[in-house]
Motif scaffolding. Sequence first.
Motif, PDB file in Angstrom:
ATOM      1  N   LEU A  94      -8.618  -5.240   4.148  1.00  0.00           N
ATOM      2  CA  LEU A  94      -7.978  -3.922   4.105  1.00  0.00           C
ATOM      3  C   LEU A  94      -8.170  -3.146   5.404  1.00  0.00           C
ATOM      4  CD1 LEU A  94      -8.706  -2.882   0.431  1.00  0.00           C
ATOM      5  CD2 LEU A  94      -6.512  -3.511   1.443  1.00  0.00           C
ATOM      6  N   VAL A  95      -9.315  -3.311   6.042  1.00  0.00           N
ATOM      7  CA  VAL A  95      -9.512  -2.675   7.347  1.00  0.00           C
ATOM      8  C   VAL A  95      -8.515  -3.251   8.352  1.00  0.00           C
ATOM      9  CG1 VAL A  95     -11.110  -2.481   9.309  1.00  0.00           C
ATOM     10  CG2 VAL A  95     -11.907  -1.994   7.002  1.00  0.00           C
ATOM     11  N   GLY A  96      -8.339  -4.561   8.323  1.00  0.00           N
ATOM     12  CA  GLY A  96      -7.340  -5.196   9.193  1.00  0.00           C
ATOM     13  C   GLY A  96      -5.934  -4.691   8.897  1.00  0.00           C
ATOM     14  N   TRP A  97      -5.613  -4.553   7.623  1.00  0.00           N
ATOM     15  CA  TRP A  97      -4.307  -4.034   7.213  1.00  0.00           C
ATOM     16  C   TRP A  97      -4.104  -2.619   7.739  1.00  0.00           C
ATOM     17  CZ3 TRP A  97       0.351  -5.114   5.623  1.00  0.00           C
ATOM     18  CH2 TRP A  97       1.127  -4.136   4.994  1.00  0.00           C
ATOM     19  N   MET A  98      -5.110  -1.805   7.610  1.00  0.00           N
ATOM     20  CA  MET A  98      -5.008  -0.419   8.086  1.00  0.00           C
ATOM     21  C   MET A  98      -4.804  -0.372   9.600  1.00  0.00           C
ATOM     22  SD  MET A  98      -5.229   1.663   5.503  1.00  0.00           S
ATOM     23  CE  MET A  98      -5.710   3.186   6.250  1.00  0.00           C
ATOM     24  N   GLN A  99      -5.453  -1.256  10.316  1.00  0.00           N
ATOM     25  CA  GLN A  99      -5.278  -1.283  11.768  1.00  0.00           C
ATOM     26  C   GLN A  99      -3.878  -1.748  12.145  1.00  0.00           C
ATOM     27  OE1 GLN A  99      -8.579  -3.651  13.118  1.00  0.00           O
ATOM     28  NE2 GLN A  99     -10.004  -1.923  13.060  1.00  0.00           N
ATOM     29  N   SER A 145     -12.617  -5.848   1.643  1.00  0.00           N
ATOM     30  CA  SER A 145     -12.760  -4.679   2.518  1.00  0.00           C
ATOM     31  C   SER A 145     -12.341  -5.005   3.941  1.00  0.00           C
ATOM     32  CB  SER A 145     -14.199  -4.174   2.513  1.00  0.00           C
ATOM     33  OG  SER A 145     -14.558  -3.736   1.226  1.00  0.00           O
ATOM     34  N   HIS A 146     -12.762  -6.170   4.428  1.00  0.00           N
ATOM     35  CA  HIS A 146     -12.378  -6.580   5.776  1.00  0.00           C
ATOM     36  C   HIS A 146     -10.867  -6.783   5.879  1.00  0.00           C
ATOM     37  CE1 HIS A 146     -16.297  -6.844   7.599  1.00  0.00           C
ATOM     38  NE2 HIS A 146     -16.746  -7.556   6.578  1.00  0.00           N
ATOM     39  N   GLN A 166      -1.345   1.159  11.465  1.00  0.00           N
ATOM     40  CA  GLN A 166      -1.643   2.445  12.090  1.00  0.00           C
ATOM     41  C   GLN A 166      -0.376   3.027  12.725  1.00  0.00           C
ATOM     42  OE1 GLN A 166      -4.743   2.166  14.995  1.00  0.00           O
ATOM     43  NE2 GLN A 166      -5.479   4.220  14.528  1.00  0.00           N
ATOM     44  N   GLY A 172      -1.573  -1.988   0.913  1.00  0.00           N
ATOM     45  CA  GLY A 172      -3.014  -2.145   0.802  1.00  0.00           C
ATOM     46  C   GLY A 172      -3.451  -2.448  -0.615  1.00  0.00           C
ATOM     47  N   THR A 209       1.965   1.829   3.618  1.00  0.00           N
ATOM     48  CA  THR A 209       0.632   1.350   3.969  1.00  0.00           C
ATOM     49  C   THR A 209      -0.257   1.321   2.726  1.00  0.00           C
ATOM     50  OG1 THR A 209       0.845   2.223   6.207  1.00  0.00           O
ATOM     51  CG2 THR A 209      -1.384   1.776   5.431  1.00  0.00           C
TER      52      THR A 209
END
Length: 101
Positions: free
Chosen positions: A49-54, A46-47, A57, A68, A64
């Motif tokens: 993927l959050v980094g990937w999303m950021q 999860s962490h 952006q 992911g 994306t």
Amino acid sequence: ALANSLATALEAVTLFILMRRRLNGIHGKQVAKGFLAAVIASGIMSHALVGWMQLRQGHGAALTALGGILLGGAVYAILLILLRLPEVKSLLGFIKRRTAK
């Protein structure tokens, strides 16, 4: 969603109890170890993927999402291998035997 989650949880508990009775035990420590490993790997994934999303952006949604999916799957798989779960070892051994033929 809550009703579905509760129904699924009740079903899982019921099936666990039935399997335990019919199999004369179900190796609770191994199940707990696998569950804990899945929780740890899910949290770290999860962490990632959050980094990937950021990082992505403002970029294309399709790339994306695809990135992911690939990143999440790779992170999760690598973590389960590093946590040395017996199920993963068995799966890797099976794949080795199948590709060696």
